[in-house]
Design an enzyme around this catalytic site. Structure first.
Site, short mmCIF file in Angstrom:
data_model
loop_
_atom_site.label_atom_id
_atom_site.label_comp_id
_atom_site.label_asym_id
_atom_site.label_seq_id
_atom_site.Cartn_x
_atom_site.Cartn_y
_atom_site.Cartn_z
N ASP A 1 0.85 -1.19 0.00
CA ASP A 1 0.00 0.00 0.00
C ASP A 1 0.88 1.24 0.00
O ASP A 1 1.65 1.47 0.94
CB ASP A 1 -0.89 -0.04 1.24
N ASP B 1 -3.22 2.55 -5.72
CA ASP B 1 -2.13 2.59 -4.74
C ASP B 1 -1.99 1.35 -3.88
O ASP B 1 -1.19 1.34 -2.94
CB ASP B 1 -2.28 3.82 -3.83
N GLU B 2 -2.73 0.29 -4.16
CA GLU B 2 -2.58 -0.91 -3.33
C GLU B 2 -2.87 -2.16 -4.13
O GLU B 2 -3.63 -2.16 -5.10
CB GLU B 2 -3.48 -0.84 -2.09
#
Length: 368
Positions: free
Chosen positions: A9, A104-105
């Site tokens: 993350d 983003d993860e």
């Protein structure tokens, strides 16, 4: 042998990118999102801003009251997407078993590496360091035997955290944490659990599976399993994209007229651009309308041929709008959603005029 799953993350991603690109913002409270006078909301907050209680999805006006010195930056999604692609490519260089959850993860299944003798903590540490070196951004990584444990672990020591939960230690690791830390436990489920005396994950784990089902219905058994460290979900390499859409919240409520219709055309053009990028056409086009009193409806129409053409989309949603708009109506939000996606082929010029019934009031959702 158990699996080894990483949850990777990027920390405060949008805000961190803005601080990376503009050195003057480093060390300052940064909030990314729309202007407060335009009913903007916080898309991301730097850790400096979070110390004041600023959180994502918060109205921008409230965020700036909590942190008057915050620097507001308008989002640059193309830039975030570019960096995201670089990071995801680094994930896939480590393992082909990557499941992105957002820009983003992602989950990474590195079971093969561990079976070949690699140490999970070293894998995670080297990945974190590689991302930092290549992009200048910090990455937090959780390591566990399943998705839910890895995801919870990645959130514990942000930013640039690394938490490893060894096989067999899952239930003990989870037990003291609040029940809301479990994936799928939102405010309503948390309230049900609290009324039943369940405050921690351990409290839920100690209940029987039947008791969990009685309390929470069909999801009770799954949540009970996760509370005991059991989660058999696989890392899914690709998600089939089911819809493409865009929406706009207006700075002031708009009546029907040139400004509203112009916004409709602009949103249609954006949706057509996104369909083109994904190389798909849509067989269903829907319009979302939120009135000044927050009542929200959707109307949709089925096409005879899939389309990704802006003019064709405008034709459909204009008809749908005409069918519902009444004198005196004012709108605070307008959106278009295209679904039943197929690979691009012939563009539709005709559509089936029999609009389907409304879905009824809906909660606001992120479009994209």
């Amino acid at each position: 042998m158990s699996r080894t799953i990483l949850h990777a993350d990027l920390d405060a991603f949008y805000a961190s990118v803005e601080q990376l690109d503009n050195p003057e913002l480093r060390g300052k409270p940064v909030v990314v999102g729309g202007a407060p006078e335009g009913r903007g909301v916080v898309a991301a907050a730097s850790y400096e801003a979070r110390r004041f209680g600023v959180r994502s999805a918060m109205p921008m006006s409230r965020a700036l009251r909590l942190c008057p010195d915050a620097v507001r930056v308008s989002p640059r999604f193309e830039r975030y997407a570019t960096i995201s692609r670089r990071v995801m490519a680094m994930f896939r260089a480590l393992t082909p078993l990557v499941e992105p959850l957002s820009l983003d993860e992602a989950f990474l299944d590195v079971t093969g590496w561990v079976r070949d003798g690699a140490d999970p903590e070293r894998i995670a540490r080297e990945l974190r360091d590689e991302v930092r070196k290549a992009t200048g951004l910090t990455l937090s990584v959780g390591v566990g035997s399943n998705k839910s444990v890895a995801k919870i672990a990645s959130d514990l020591e942000k930013p640039s955290g690394l938490v490893v939960v060894r096989p067999g230690a899952e239930a003990a690791f989870l037990a003291p944490m609040p029940a809301r830390a479990l994936w799928g436990v939102g405010p309503k489920t948390e309230a049900v659990l609290k009324r039943a005396g369940v405050h921690t994950i351990g409290d839920l784990a100690r209940r029987s599976s039947a008791d969990a089902r009685r309390l929470l219905g069909s999801q009770g058994e799954f949540l009970h399993g996760m509370a005991n460290g059991i989660d058999d979900r696989e890392v899914i390499i690709e998600h089939e994209r089911k819809s493409v859409g865009a929406e706009r919240t207006f700075a002031r409520d708009l009546p029907d007229g040139a400004e509203l219709r112009g916004a409709l055309s602009e949103i249609a053009a954006e949706v057509a651009r996104r369909l083109g990028q994904s190389r798909v056409g849509a067989l269903t086009v829907a319009i979302k309308l939120r009135y000044a009193n927050f009542h929200t409806i959707t109307r949709q129409s089925s096409l005879k041929t899939a389309t990704g053409d802006a003019d064709a989309i405008v034709g459909v949603v204009t008809q749908l709008l005409d069918n519902v708009v009444a004198p005196g109506d004012e709108f605070r939000l307008l959106g278009i959603q295209c679904s039943r996606l197929v690979e691009s082929g012939a563009q539709a010029q005709l559509w089936d005029g029999d609009a389907e019934s409304a879905y009824g009031p809906q909660e606001d959702a992120h479009s994209g």
